[in-house]
Design a protein around this motif. Structure first.
Motif, PDB file in Angstrom:
ATOM      1  N   ASP A  89       9.167  11.321   2.734  1.00  0.00           N
ATOM      2  CA  ASP A  89       8.401  10.222   2.145  1.00  0.00           C
ATOM      3  C   ASP A  89       8.291   9.086   3.141  1.00  0.00           C
ATOM      4  O   ASP A  89       9.274   8.734   3.808  1.00  0.00           O
ATOM      5  CB  ASP A  89       9.070   9.701   0.867  1.00  0.00           C
ATOM      6  N   ILE A  90       7.095   8.504   3.236  1.00  0.00           N
ATOM      7  CA  ILE A  90       6.873   7.323   4.073  1.00  0.00           C
ATOM      8  C   ILE A  90       6.472   6.185   3.147  1.00  0.00           C
ATOM      9  O   ILE A  90       5.517   6.319   2.355  1.00  0.00           O
ATOM     10  CB  ILE A  90       5.800   7.581   5.142  1.00  0.00           C
ATOM     11  N   ARG A  91       7.188   5.077   3.245  1.00  0.00           N
ATOM     12  CA  ARG A  91       7.018   3.970   2.310  1.00  0.00           C
ATOM     13  C   ARG A  91       6.525   2.712   3.017  1.00  0.00           C
ATOM     14  O   ARG A  91       6.690   2.554   4.226  1.00  0.00           O
ATOM     15  CB  ARG A  91       8.359   3.643   1.625  1.00  0.00           C
ATOM     16  N   ASP A  92       5.953   1.823   2.222  1.00  0.00           N
ATOM     17  CA  ASP A  92       5.660   0.473   2.669  1.00  0.00           C
ATOM     18  C   ASP A  92       6.173  -0.482   1.591  1.00  0.00           C
ATOM     19  O   ASP A  92       6.997  -0.094   0.756  1.00  0.00           O
ATOM     20  CB  ASP A  92       4.162   0.292   2.961  1.00  0.00           C
ATOM     21  N   THR A  93       5.692  -1.696   1.594  1.00  0.00           N
ATOM     22  CA  THR A  93       6.210  -2.683   0.647  1.00  0.00           C
ATOM     23  C   THR A  93       5.845  -2.362  -0.802  1.00  0.00           C
ATOM     24  O   THR A  93       6.449  -2.901  -1.731  1.00  0.00           O
ATOM     25  CB  THR A  93       5.680  -4.079   0.998  1.00  0.00           C
ATOM     26  N   GLN A  94       4.863  -1.487  -1.003  1.00  0.00           N
ATOM     27  CA  GLN A  94       4.449  -1.146  -2.360  1.00  0.00           C
ATOM     28  C   GLN A  94       4.964   0.210  -2.824  1.00  0.00           C
ATOM     29  O   GLN A  94       4.637   0.656  -3.924  1.00  0.00           O
ATOM     30  CB  GLN A  94       2.913  -1.176  -2.457  1.00  0.00           C
ATOM     31  N   GLY A  95       5.731   0.874  -1.983  1.00  0.00           N
ATOM     32  CA  GLY A  95       6.272   2.167  -2.371  1.00  0.00           C
ATOM     33  C   GLY A  95       5.803   3.291  -1.466  1.00  0.00           C
ATOM     34  O   GLY A  95       5.361   3.068  -0.334  1.00  0.00           O
ATOM     35  N   VAL A  96       5.880   4.512  -1.970  1.00  0.00           N
ATOM     36  CA  VAL A  96       5.509   5.694  -1.178  1.00  0.00           C
ATOM     37  C   VAL A  96       3.986   5.803  -1.096  1.00  0.00           C
ATOM     38  O   VAL A  96       3.299   5.789  -2.116  1.00  0.00           O
ATOM     39  CB  VAL A  96       6.084   6.977  -1.816  1.00  0.00           C
ATOM     40  N   TRP A  97       3.469   5.907   0.122  1.00  0.00           N
ATOM     41  CA  TRP A  97       2.031   6.118   0.289  1.00  0.00           C
ATOM     42  C   TRP A  97       1.710   7.491   0.897  1.00  0.00           C
ATOM     43  O   TRP A  97       0.584   7.971   0.797  1.00  0.00           O
ATOM     44  CB  TRP A  97       1.412   5.017   1.146  1.00  0.00           C
TER      45      TRP A  97
END
Length: 202
Positions: A89-97
């Motif tokens: 899983d690759i995440r950013d500030t809003q979750g998994v994208w």
């Protein structure tokens, strides 16, 4: 007698030359020892990465070193050239994208010495890309120095297969589902890196 004594002393090596030779031997022994230690350390790292505790350590460190941006599960196979992941899983500030399932990678790390990423096979059972990533910081214009930098790295993908690829509506306008398979080769990845802009993709 004094003459013989003088000639005998002259034929013997000077103490200073002997010291230099001994120092040279010590340096060579030290270099050989350090080389052996480094080789053992690398071998230990590879062996450790192919044991249960070592694999769990790598999984934890991946999340720790990336600040939780990259999370992996289920490392198996032979690390680092032929291994598998149950999930990535690759995440950013809003979750998994971006999320992948049942990933298998067979590649040649030694090929990097020749500035080429040779991937014999990259397969995944499923890839989900619900949306594009968001940036934590506003994008900065590329500087002339950054534009001139280059990796000069070629990529050779001999087998690529994703059985199920799910793309979210924010990317394609409507949700889409398809599969991907093929192969490809590019002489340099630089044009891709310098010209790629995810927000500009349709």
């Amino acid at each position: 007698m004094p003459r013989d004594e003088t000639s005998r002393h002259a034929s013997q090596p000077t103490p200073r030359a002997g010291r230099w030779r001994r120092m040279a031997r010590f340096v060579l022994v030290a270099v050989a020892a350090l080389t052996g230690v480094v080789a053992l350390a690398l071998a230990g790292l590879l062996v450790g990465a192919n044991t249960g505790p070592g694999r769990r350590f790598l999984v934890r460190q991946t999340a720790s070193l990336t600040g939780g941006t990259v999370v992996v599960e289920g490392l198996s196979g032979r690390f680092p050239d032929r291994f598998a992941l149950a999930r990535l899983d690759i995440r950013d500030t809003q979750g998994v994208w971006l999320s992948l399932r049942d990933i298998r990678l067979d590649w040649s790390p030694l090929a990097l010495l020749g500035r080429k990423a040779r991937i014999n096979a990259f397969t995944a059972a499923q890839l989900d890309m619900a949306r594009l990533p968001v940036s934590a910081q506003p994008a900065k214009p590329a500087s002339s120095q950054g534009a001139s930098s280059s990796l000069k790295l070629g990529v050779d993908i001999r087998q690529l297969a994703v059985r199920r690829l799910n793309v979210g509506a924010p990317i394609a306008g409507q949700a889409a589902r398809f599969s991907v398979s093929g192969h490809g080769r590019i002489s340099s990845i630089d044009p891709v890196l310098h010209g790629l802009s995810l927000p500009s993709l349709p």
